[in-house]
Design a protein around this motif. Sequence first.
Motif, short mmCIF file in Angstrom:
data_model
loop_
_atom_site.label_atom_id
_atom_site.label_comp_id
_atom_site.label_asym_id
_atom_site.label_seq_id
_atom_site.Cartn_x
_atom_site.Cartn_y
_atom_site.Cartn_z
N HIS A 11 0.83 -1.21 0.00
CA HIS A 11 0.00 0.00 0.00
C HIS A 11 0.87 1.25 0.00
O HIS A 11 1.92 1.31 0.65
N GLY A 59 -5.86 4.79 4.57
CA GLY A 59 -7.26 5.19 4.37
C GLY A 59 -7.55 6.63 4.73
O GLY A 59 -8.66 7.11 4.49
N VAL A 66 -8.59 1.84 -0.36
CA VAL A 66 -8.85 0.58 -1.06
C VAL A 66 -10.33 0.51 -1.43
O VAL A 66 -11.19 0.78 -0.59
N PRO A 70 -11.72 -3.29 1.88
CA PRO A 70 -10.57 -2.73 2.60
C PRO A 70 -10.52 -3.19 4.05
O PRO A 70 -11.55 -3.44 4.66
#
Length: 274
Positions: A11, A59, A66, A70
Amino acid sequence: MRAEYLVLSGHKIFVRYRMSEKIKPTVLFLHGIGESGRCFFDSIDYLHDYNIIIPDLFGFGKSEKVIVEPDYSFSYQLKLLWELIRLLDLDNVVLVGHSYGGILGTLMCRHDSDKKISKFVNVEGGISRSSTIESRNAVNVLKDNNNDIIEFGNWLHEGGFKHWLLEDLESASTVKYFDSVLECDPEAFAQTATEICNTLEQEDDLGCNEVSEAYRDILIPKIFCVGTRPAMDDTKRFLYRNELQIKEFNVLSHWIMLDKCEEFYSFLNSVIAT
């Protein structure tokens, strides 16, 4: 100060950092729910003698969101934070967590088997049930909308939450906060608020829950910073009952580091230096 995306567990996590000398203490700042690392910008001007790391949590802020299934859980956020510490090869970390960041900081200290964290400053982190007003409101809205994230996002970014912040609570700090809320993934806010409530609601008459007990039992030097908001009264009672160190600031705001900026960072400097 550098600002870039670091890849953690696949990520893209946005991190602002200044690394001067590895032998100096490193201050790692963790922001609250809906927030971003921008709430700690002033640290750059006030903490000249230390390394500084300010991530946007997964996030939130500029970090990756995502789309499909997620996972913004406490455990996954902690996994990414430990990976960040390993990636940057950090030791002697002074951890500063605000609000939800205080919860994550508490859990990090509890599981710090490699003793990377040397001190912990918890800034109005959630350790009592009565401090979950914002999260509880979010969970109720989510339930009222049958867990529809689109409708929840409308409430968060355009509806009741926006009006509450910018009308009922309007101040320089809430305006700055809402700028970050606009960047966050509503799913991240919803999952986080739900886990905060589920964790802290399991509280006995002495204010003991998973997080408050974990905070009480941290063995490294720690201090809890708190303002004068009535929502923090139960937290203060728990701290005093357990003879835990507390620093009180004469401010109603939840954002002590913004509304008592000079006083807060002067205090933080003294904590790091001792």
